[in-house]
Write a protein that holds these residues in place. Structure first.
Motif, PDB file in Angstrom:
ATOM      1  N   GLN A  11       0.791  -1.221   0.000  1.00 34.49           N
ATOM      2  CA  GLN A  11       0.000   0.000   0.000  1.00 34.49           C
ATOM      3  C   GLN A  11       0.828   1.279   0.000  1.00 34.49           C
ATOM      4  N   HIS A  12       2.153   1.128  -0.220  1.00 33.11           N
ATOM      5  CA  HIS A  12       3.015   2.310  -0.281  1.00 33.11           C
ATOM      6  C   HIS A  12       4.037   2.207  -1.412  1.00 33.11           C
ATOM      7  N   SER A  13       3.751   1.431  -2.455  1.00 30.99           N
ATOM      8  CA  SER A  13       4.825   1.132  -3.396  1.00 30.99           C
ATOM      9  C   SER A  13       4.454   1.234  -4.866  1.00 30.99           C
ATOM     10  N   MET A  14       3.286   1.716  -5.204  1.00 26.55           N
ATOM     11  CA  MET A  14       2.875   1.657  -6.608  1.00 26.55           C
ATOM     12  C   MET A  14       3.556   2.714  -7.462  1.00 26.55           C
ATOM     13  N   ASP A  15       3.589   2.442  -8.758  1.00 20.50           N
ATOM     14  CA  ASP A  15       3.976   3.408  -9.776  1.00 20.50           C
ATOM     15  C   ASP A  15       2.664   3.901 -10.405  1.00 20.50           C
ATOM     16  N   PRO A  16       2.350   5.187 -10.287  1.00 13.40           N
ATOM     17  CA  PRO A  16       1.038   5.661 -10.751  1.00 13.40           C
ATOM     18  C   PRO A  16       0.968   6.008 -12.232  1.00 13.40           C
ATOM     19  N   ALA A  17       2.070   5.854 -12.979  1.00 16.02           N
ATOM     20  CA  ALA A  17       2.102   6.365 -14.353  1.00 16.02           C
ATOM     21  C   ALA A  17       1.007   5.761 -15.227  1.00 16.02           C
ATOM     22  N   GLY A  18       0.793   4.451 -15.121  1.00 18.95           N
ATOM     23  CA  GLY A  18      -0.192   3.803 -15.970  1.00 18.95           C
ATOM     24  C   GLY A  18      -1.608   4.256 -15.679  1.00 18.95           C
ATOM     25  N   ILE A  19      -1.907   4.457 -14.404  1.00 14.88           N
ATOM     26  CA  ILE A  19      -3.248   4.896 -14.028  1.00 14.88           C
ATOM     27  C   ILE A  19      -3.516   6.298 -14.572  1.00 14.88           C
ATOM     28  N   PHE A  20      -2.558   7.199 -14.444  1.00 15.69           N
ATOM     29  CA  PHE A  20      -2.750   8.558 -14.920  1.00 15.69           C
ATOM     30  C   PHE A  20      -2.760   8.634 -16.445  1.00 15.69           C
ATOM     31  N   ALA A  21      -1.943   7.815 -17.102  1.00 19.18           N
ATOM     32  CA  ALA A  21      -1.914   7.836 -18.562  1.00 19.18           C
ATOM     33  C   ALA A  21      -3.243   7.393 -19.155  1.00 19.18           C
ATOM     34  N   ALA A  22      -3.973   6.556 -18.418  1.00 17.34           N
ATOM     35  CA  ALA A  22      -5.244   6.034 -18.914  1.00 17.34           C
ATOM     36  C   ALA A  22      -6.423   6.938 -18.586  1.00 17.34           C
ATOM     37  N   ASN A  23      -6.174   8.055 -17.907  1.00 21.62           N
ATOM     38  CA  ASN A  23      -7.237   8.979 -17.537  1.00 21.62           C
ATOM     39  C   ASN A  23      -7.008  10.337 -18.189  1.00 21.62           C
ATOM     40  N   PRO A  24      -8.084  11.007 -18.645  1.00 23.51           N
ATOM     41  CA  PRO A  24      -7.889  12.250 -19.394  1.00 23.51           C
ATOM     42  C   PRO A  24      -7.498  13.417 -18.517  1.00 23.51           C
ATOM     43  N   GLY A  25      -6.791  14.356 -19.141  1.00 22.62           N
ATOM     44  CA  GLY A  25      -6.543  15.650 -18.520  1.00 22.62           C
ATOM     45  C   GLY A  25      -5.172  15.853 -17.938  1.00 22.62           C
ATOM     46  N   TRP A  26      -4.530  14.791 -17.480  1.00 22.53           N
ATOM     47  CA  TRP A  26      -3.255  14.931 -16.775  1.00 22.53           C
ATOM     48  C   TRP A  26      -2.068  14.875 -17.726  1.00 22.53           C
ATOM     49  N   ARG A  27      -1.095  15.737 -17.483  1.00 21.42           N
ATOM     50  CA  ARG A  27       0.242  15.552 -18.049  1.00 21.42           C
ATOM     51  C   ARG A  27       1.086  14.832 -17.005  1.00 21.42           C
ATOM     52  N   ILE A  28       2.122  14.099 -17.452  1.00 25.32           N
ATOM     53  CA  ILE A  28       2.921  13.273 -16.542  1.00 25.32           C
ATOM     54  C   ILE A  28       4.397  13.450 -16.872  1.00 25.32           C
ATOM     55  N   VAL A  29       5.202  13.762 -15.845  1.00 26.43           N
ATOM     56  CA  VAL A  29       6.649  13.778 -16.025  1.00 26.43           C
ATOM     57  C   VAL A  29       7.291  12.795 -15.054  1.00 26.43           C
ATOM     58  N   ALA A  30       8.404  12.204 -15.506  1.00 29.84           N
ATOM     59  CA  ALA A  30       9.086  11.191 -14.694  1.00 29.84           C
ATOM     60  C   ALA A  30      10.586  11.342 -14.894  1.00 29.84           C
ATOM     61  N   PRO A  31      11.256  12.212 -14.126  1.00 29.59           N
ATOM     62  CA  PRO A  31      12.678  12.490 -14.326  1.00 29.59           C
ATOM     63  C   PRO A  31      13.578  11.378 -13.787  1.00 29.59           C
ATOM     64  N   SER A  32      14.699  11.187 -14.464  1.00 26.23           N
ATOM     65  CA  SER A  32      15.678  10.194 -14.011  1.00 26.23           C
ATOM     66  C   SER A  32      16.988  10.837 -13.565  1.00 26.23           C
ATOM     67  N   THR A  33      17.125  12.153 -13.764  1.00 25.99           N
ATOM     68  CA  THR A  33      18.320  12.869 -13.307  1.00 25.99           C
ATOM     69  C   THR A  33      17.893  14.164 -12.624  1.00 25.99           C
ATOM     70  N   ALA A  34      18.772  14.713 -11.810  1.00 26.50           N
ATOM     71  CA  ALA A  34      18.461  15.966 -11.127  1.00 26.50           C
ATOM     72  C   ALA A  34      18.308  17.114 -12.116  1.00 26.50           C
ATOM     73  N   THR A  35      19.135  17.146 -13.141  1.00 29.27           N
ATOM     74  CA  THR A  35      19.032  18.195 -14.153  1.00 29.27           C
ATOM     75  C   THR A  35      17.694  18.123 -14.868  1.00 29.27           C
ATOM     76  N   ASP A  36      17.286  16.904 -15.215  1.00 24.74           N
ATOM     77  CA  ASP A  36      15.969  16.738 -15.839  1.00 24.74           C
ATOM     78  C   ASP A  36      14.862  17.152 -14.879  1.00 24.74           C
ATOM     79  N   TYR A  37      15.026  16.824 -13.604  1.00 21.34           N
ATOM     80  CA  TYR A  37      13.990  17.169 -12.637  1.00 21.34           C
ATOM     81  C   TYR A  37      13.749  18.670 -12.624  1.00 21.34           C
TER      82      TYR A  37
END
Length: 726
Positions: free
Chosen positions: A525-551
């Motif tokens: 209950q504290h470990s999910m990745d929410p990207a798939g849920i948000f990608a399947a729902n309208p309206g949201w943009r999603i960012v997922a950085p892998s470096t501090a510069t990208d963040y």
């Protein structure tokens, strides 16, 4: 025997009713305006039911006939800058606020059919009929009525869904230095809804000028209120939150008005929220032109008793008694209201040439089919001209990833006073539970770094109301993404859909931060990745950085956009030391900006967050000449299809790499998109690396077995290579 002492809440709770003297003292202009609004709304609702009976209303027709007194009495004294929002049964509230706005709060009965009044009636009816000239361009229909210029923030088809958003609007009013207030209209059923109780608690804790106006019409669809709760005096809810409350006869608009004046005085003076419970009665069934008795859950006798208390008749009688109006003038007022509606209908409906005796919507008034997806998000033009990474300073400095998170927020809050951060414990522990808000509360105070109660649905909705108001730009932290399920209504039904649902024009600038914690032993209950849920729902943009510069660049872009943006972080990255460009952290990485981490010809590897690094490790171990792309932007409107497509056309194979469980994964959505877009260039099916079916376990061994790692990527790369005969 134990010693017992009866406790008292010490919170005011009033039953307010009018006297003959109140009616004698009432301003004649006020009474005339109320009577005019009551008749206009009644005529409007009768017309809606008439059209619904002809199957010209596509969808529900939740009539407010019988309940007009509560809306008119409470709204007639409001300013345009005061806000209201309501429930699915909200035509009367919307019209009362819209009519107040265009008339300055005064309508003479003899002028109730003025052109500007008819125009509002017509535009509202057009929205309910789903036509392009409606307030939401036909998208919202009966349950979703919004006119921001009039202070009508939007009615809501989710029971109780508008309460948290009303608190957000009230927060903006209070912190903008106004004496404005917001009324949230809800029903007896919503009084049991968690989001309403969370909103009451937030409004009380933060002393927000919010009135929770309970229209108690005694029934849900068919269930009586006293069947659903032990105490059907719904204003009693205020006692538990320290909110003073008023109970009032909602069939008496003057009593409602007087109660609202008392409540408004408290709210405008900065003393916090109020509750008003108005007992009203809907004359018809939940939906459509039939009485409740036709369905067996009410008696005709009960309905007759309530109809004898019709608020239109009460106000007219009292005005006649004071010689303020005659019986003939009341009849003329009703005829004017009906005539205004007849003219409005004539502009929208015509005789059907193919079906004699029937009517149809005028065909030219429908929205264009091409409008269907317009306005889900903005066009991101607000990022035009903002500096990108190439313009950053050439020198670098060493920084932990999590410190870059705090530093870029510091920079944005420094230059943009609209930004407020809210979430659980963000104001404590010198940076929250992970250090992501380090130093911010000392610099900006608790007016901009808001530590919230543990009520995700409540504070997410408050942030949505803040964003819709436009004077502030909220950044919400969910400590773990699993908590989004607690706030799913506000996240998806409210914030995600609002821009499109109300016509596609009003922005929703909100950032939701959260972190993936797989591999830390926090369990299912504290470990999910929410990207798939948000990608399947309208309206949201999603960012997922892998470096501090990208963040830094992605967060800057998120905070400049007029759309809701989910910013996903990963605990594996927080402690990593990286090189960050020197100077102000002002660059943006706009949508459509994937990063090619490694060029190659054998297979296109797509990943994000910490799995980008693991994919690089696996590529090195196998020697596969893979092209590794860090997606950075994940949603359908922002993903970089140009970079992805160019790579696929070169490699003819795709491997999607992510960490979490397969069922709710982002990769499933992405694989479907790729195979539809690039099927002709694929020489083998899209391959995927994911975790297992179950959510992660707390056991160290089982958790490792349930989430994807470098070894899984190595195995997948070898399989792809074998598919080419390598």
């Amino acid at each position: 025997m134990p010693k017992k002492e009866r406790l008292q809440t010490g919170v005011d709770w009033f039953e307010l009713s009018t006297t003959d003297q109140d009616w004698e003292d009432a301003d004649p202009e006020l009474l005339g305006t109320m009577l005019s609004q009551l008749h206009l709304i009644r005529a409007f609702e009768e017309s809606v039911l008439e059209l619904a009976g002809e199957s010209l209303v596509h969808g529900p027709a939740h009539s407010s006939i019988g309940q007009e007194g509560g809306a008119v009495g409470s709204i007639v004294g409001l300013r345009t800058s005061d806000g209201i929002n309501g429930s699915h049964r909200g035509h009367h509230q919307f019209l009362a606020k819209a009519l107040n706005h265009i008339t300055g709060g005064v309508i003479e009965p003899a002028k109730a059919d003025a052109p500007d009044i008819q125009a509002v009636l017509q535009q509202t009816l057009a929205e309910i009929l789903g036509l392009a000239q409606g307030f939401g361009n036909g998208r919202g229909g009966s349950p979703h009525l919004q006119w921001m210029a009039a202070g009508a923030l939007g009615t809501n088809a989710i029971v109780g869904g508008g309460a948290p958003m009303a608190t957000g609007n009230a927060w903006a009013q209070k912190h903008s230095g106004t004496t404005d207030l917001t009324i949230n209209y809800l029903g007896d059923g919503a009084s049991q809804i968690g989001s309403v109780l969370e909103a009451m608690n937030l409004a009380a804790a933060w002393q927000l000028p919010t009135c929770f106006f309970i229209e108690n019409n005694l029934y849900a669809v068919s269930t009586r209120a006293d069947e659903a709760t032990a105490d059907p005096r719904f204003s009693v809810r205020g006692q538990g939150f320290g909110i003073p409350s008023w109970r009032v006869d909602g069939m008496d608009p003057l009593a409602v008005h007087l109660a609202t004046l008392e409540a408004a005085e408290r709210m405008r003076s900065g003393d916090g929220p109020t509750i008003i419970e108005a007992e009203v009665y809907r004359f018809f069934h939940q939906n459509g032109p039939y009485p409740g008795s036709a369905f067996g859950y009410r008696t005709k006798e009960e309905e007759a008793e309530w109809k004898a208390r019709d608020p239109l008749d009460l106000v007219a009688t009292r005005m006649i008694e004071r010689d303020l109006i005659t019986t003939e003038e009341v009849t003329e007022l009703r005829e004017r209201a009906q005539a205004a509606m007849t003219r409005a209908i004539a502009e929208l409906v015509e005789n059907d040439p193919d079906n004699p005796g029937k009517r149809r919507i005028r065909p030219e008034l429908w929205p264009e089919p091409s409008f269907v997806d317009v306005g889900i998000r903005g066009d991101a033009s607000e990022l035009d001209g903002l500096p990108e990474l190439e313009s950053a300073a050439t020198g670098t400095r060493s920084v932990k990833f999590v410190d870059a998170v705090a530093q870029v927020m510091d920079r944005r809050m420094e230059v943009d006073p609209r930004i407020v951060v809210l979430g659980e414990d963000v104001h404590k522990l010198n940076g929250g539970t992970n250090g992501a808000t380090k130093g911010l509360v000392k610099k900006y105070g608790t007016d901009r770094i808001l530590g919230t109660p543990i009520s995700e649905n409540g504070f997410m909705g408050l942030a949505g109301g803040l964003a819709m108001d436009g004077r502030y730009r909220p950044v919400v932290e969910f400590m773990y993404p699993d908590f989004l399920w607690v706030a799913a209504d506000q996240v998806f039904n409210q914030v995600g859909k609002a821009r499109h649902m109300f016509g596609g024009e009003n922005p929703m600038p909100l950032v939701l931060r959260t972190k993936v914690a797989m591999g830390t032993g926090y369990g299912s209950q504290h470990s999910m990745d929410p990207a798939g849920i948000f990608a399947a729902n309208p309206g949201w943009r999603i960012v997922a950085p892998s470096t501090a510069t990208d963040y830094v660049g992605l967060m800057n872009a998120a905070l400049a956009l007029q759309d809701p943006v989910l910013v996903i972080e990963h605990v594996d990255l927080y402690g990593l030391k990286e090189e960050l460009p020197e100077g102000d952290l002002d660059w943006v990485i706009p949508p459509g900006s994937a990063s090619v981490v490694r060029e190659g010809d054998d297979v296109t590897v797509l990943s994000y967050l910490s799995m980008t690094r693991r994919a690089a490790e696996a590529i090195d171990q196998t020697g596969v000449d893979a092209e590794l792309i860090d997606l950075r932007w994940l949603d359908a409107a922002s993903i970089d299809w140009d970079t992805i497509g160019a790579s696929i056309k070169k490699t003819n194979a795709v491997l999607i790499v992510e960490q979490g469980n397969r069922g709710s994964s982002y990769g499933g959505w992405l694989a479907d998109e790729i195979q539809r877009r690039y099927f002709d260039w694929l020489d083998q099916p899209v391959a995927r690396v994911t975790g297992g079916e179950a959510s992660p376990s707390i056991s160290l061994i089982l958790e490792k077995a349930g989430i994807a790692g470098t070894d899984d990527i190595v195995e997948a790369l070898e399989t792809v290579r074998a598919g080419f005969g390598g």
